[in-house]
Design a protein around this motif. Structure first.
Motif, PDB file in Angstrom:
ATOM      1  N   ARG A  88       0.842  -1.201   0.000  1.00  0.00           N
ATOM      2  CA  ARG A  88       0.000   0.000   0.000  1.00  0.00           C
ATOM      3  C   ARG A  88       0.878   1.253   0.000  1.00  0.00           C
ATOM      4  NH1 ARG A  88      -5.407  -0.619   1.349  1.00  0.00           N
ATOM      5  NH2 ARG A  88      -6.015  -2.775   1.797  1.00  0.00           N
ATOM      6  N   LYS A  89       0.404   2.261  -0.678  1.00  0.00           N
ATOM      7  CA  LYS A  89       1.129   3.529  -0.733  1.00  0.00           C
ATOM      8  C   LYS A  89       0.187   4.678  -0.423  1.00  0.00           C
ATOM      9  CE  LYS A  89       4.637   2.033  -4.054  1.00  0.00           C
ATOM     10  NZ  LYS A  89       5.359   2.337  -5.322  1.00  0.00           N
ATOM     11  N   GLN A  90       0.761   5.756   0.076  1.00  0.00           N
ATOM     12  CA  GLN A  90      -0.051   6.929   0.371  1.00  0.00           C
ATOM     13  C   GLN A  90       0.768   8.199   0.147  1.00  0.00           C
ATOM     14  OE1 GLN A  90      -1.095   6.295   4.490  1.00  0.00           O
ATOM     15  NE2 GLN A  90       0.648   7.473   5.230  1.00  0.00           N
ATOM     16  N   CYS A  91       0.048   9.301   0.004  1.00  0.00           N
ATOM     17  CA  CYS A  91       0.709  10.591  -0.170  1.00  0.00           C
ATOM     18  C   CYS A  91      -0.086  11.632   0.603  1.00  0.00           C
ATOM     19  CB  CYS A  91       0.787  10.964  -1.649  1.00  0.00           C
ATOM     20  SG  CYS A  91      -0.825  11.320  -2.389  1.00  0.00           S
ATOM     21  N   ASP A 100       5.148  13.004  -3.008  1.00  0.00           N
ATOM     22  CA  ASP A 100       5.419  11.719  -3.648  1.00  0.00           C
ATOM     23  C   ASP A 100       4.748  10.603  -2.844  1.00  0.00           C
ATOM     24  OD1 ASP A 100       6.979  12.983  -5.537  1.00  0.00           O
ATOM     25  OD2 ASP A 100       8.829  12.716  -4.383  1.00  0.00           O
ATOM     26  N   PHE A 101       4.399   9.530  -3.509  1.00  0.00           N
ATOM     27  CA  PHE A 101       3.825   8.371  -2.828  1.00  0.00           C
ATOM     28  C   PHE A 101       4.913   7.622  -2.077  1.00  0.00           C
ATOM     29  CE2 PHE A 101       0.272   9.130  -5.618  1.00  0.00           C
ATOM     30  CZ  PHE A 101      -0.821   8.656  -4.901  1.00  0.00           C
ATOM     31  N   LYS A 102       4.606   7.227  -0.844  1.00  0.00           N
ATOM     32  CA  LYS A 102       5.513   6.440  -0.025  1.00  0.00           C
ATOM     33  C   LYS A 102       4.830   5.140   0.387  1.00  0.00           C
ATOM     34  CE  LYS A 102       8.859   9.487   0.136  1.00  0.00           C
ATOM     35  NZ  LYS A 102      10.190   9.206  -0.459  1.00  0.00           N
ATOM     36  N   THR A 103       5.626   4.084   0.505  1.00  0.00           N
ATOM     37  CA  THR A 103       5.081   2.779   0.885  1.00  0.00           C
ATOM     38  C   THR A 103       4.692   2.772   2.357  1.00  0.00           C
ATOM     39  OG1 THR A 103       6.460   1.667  -0.765  1.00  0.00           O
ATOM     40  CG2 THR A 103       5.547   0.303   1.001  1.00  0.00           C
ATOM     41  N   THR A 105       4.386   1.008   5.701  1.00  0.00           N
ATOM     42  CA  THR A 105       5.078  -0.145   6.284  1.00  0.00           C
ATOM     43  C   THR A 105       4.419  -0.657   7.556  1.00  0.00           C
ATOM     44  OG1 THR A 105       6.553   1.342   7.506  1.00  0.00           O
ATOM     45  CG2 THR A 105       7.284   0.604   5.321  1.00  0.00           C
TER      46      THR A 105
END
Length: 263
Positions: A88-91, A100-103, A105
Motif C-alpha cells: 500500500r502507498k499513500q501521499c 510523492d507516494f511512499k510505501t 510499512t
C-alpha cells in the motif's frame, strides 16, 4: 473472520469495539455499573482514561501475522492477510499540492471493515498485562479502574501505577505509545464522600515518567464514547455540553434563516 473469532471466543469480553451486539453503550454501561456497585458498598474507584497515539497507524504487520498464526489461522489465510496489508502507498495532498507516494510499512487500513477487526485482535492480549486493575476497551480507547476504601487509597494508586508501567512496556513491544497528555486519572465516589478525598495530597498517577493531575470530569472523552463522566457520575456536565451544542446549532439556523429571507 468475525465468525471465527466469535465461535472460538477469541476476542476479549472486555472489548466493545467492532463486535456484534456491542457498542459504546455496552462499554459505558459496564464501567458505570461497576462503579455504581462500588458506590453502594461505600467504596471509591480510581479510574484512568488512557489514550494511544495514532494506534491504528502503528500496528506492526509482522507482529500482527504472528498473533493471527498463534490464534490458528492457516498459512493460506495468513498469506492473504499479508498481501492485503502489504504494497500500500499513500501521499499527502494540501492546497492543490501533492507529495510523492511512499510505501506504508505499518498500520491497518482505516475506513475499511477489516482494519478495525485486525486492530482489536492485535491488542487482544492486553488483558494479560493488567494484574490489579479491571479494564474495558472500545477499539483503542481503554479505561482501567480499581475499587478501594479510603484507607487503602495509596495502595490503589501504587497498584494502578504498576499496571500502567506494564501497559507502557506492552505498548512499546507492540509498536504503540500511550499519550500522557490525553490520559486522565479520576477518583469517583458518592456525592457525600467527595470532600473526604484530598486530591492535592494524593499520590499521582504516572504514565511513562509523566505525573498526571487528577481531574473531576473527562471532558476530553466526549467525542470518544459520547458521555462525560465526572467524579460522582452525575449528569450535569453532559447536560450542559449537550445544551451548548443545541444552542449553537439553533443559533446557526436562525442566522441562516435571516440570510435566506434577505436573499
Amino acid at each position: 473472520m468475525s465468525d471465527f473469532f466469535c465461535n472460538h471466543n477469541i476476542i476479549s469480553i472486555f472489548q466493545s469495539g467492532f463486535r456484534k451486539y456491542h457498542s459504546t453503550e455496552t462499554a459505558l454501561l459496564k464501567i458505570t455499573d461497576d462503579i455504581r456497585l462500588a458506590m453502594d458498598r461505600g467504596l471509591f474507584t480510581l479510574l484512568a482514561l488512557l489514550d494511544f497515539s495514532k494506534a491504528f497507524d502503528t500496528v506492526i504487520h509482522k507482529l500482527l501475522i504472528k498473533k493471527l498464526k498463534r490464534l490458528g489461522f492457516s498459512k493460506l489465510a495468513l498469506a492473504w492477510i499479508k498481501s492485503y496489508l502489504s504494497g500500500r502507498k499513500q501521499c499527502v495532498s494540501y492546497d492543490n499540492l501533492m507529495s510523492d507516494f511512499k510505501t506504508v510499512t505499518c498500520g491497518v487500513p482505516q475506513g475499511s471493515i477489516l482494519g478495525p477487526l485486525l486492530f482489536i485482535v492485535y491488542i487482544n492480549d492486553i488483558s494479560t498485562v493488567l494484574r490489579y486493575c479491571m479494564f474495558h476497551c472500545y477499539a483503542d480507547d481503554i479505561q482501567i479502574y480499581i475499587h478501594f476504601n479510603i484507607f487503602n487509597k495509596d495502595q490503589a494508586v501504587k497498584w494502578m501505577n504498576e499496571d500502567i508501567k506494564r501497559l507502557v512496556q506492552w505498548a512499546v513491544r507492540n509498536g504503540l505509545k500511550l499519550n500522557p497528555d490525553k490520559t486522565k486519572p479520576m477518583i469517583v465516589c458518592h456525592q457525600r464522600l467527595v470532600n473526604s478525598v484530598d486530591l492535592q495530597n494524593t499520590q499521582k498517577i504516572t504514565v511513562d515518567g509523566t505525573l498526571l493531575p487528577y481531574v473531576t470530569s473527562d471532558r476530553n472523552k466526549v467525542t470518544r464514547l459520547g458521555l462525560i463522566k465526572n467524579q460522582t457520575l452525575g449528569w450535569t456536565d453532559i447536560v450542559v455540553y449537550t445544551c451548548n451544542r443545541v444552542f449553537a446549532a439553533v443559533h446557526t439556523l436562525k442566522r441562516m434563516q435571516g440570510l435566506y429571507c434577505f436573499i
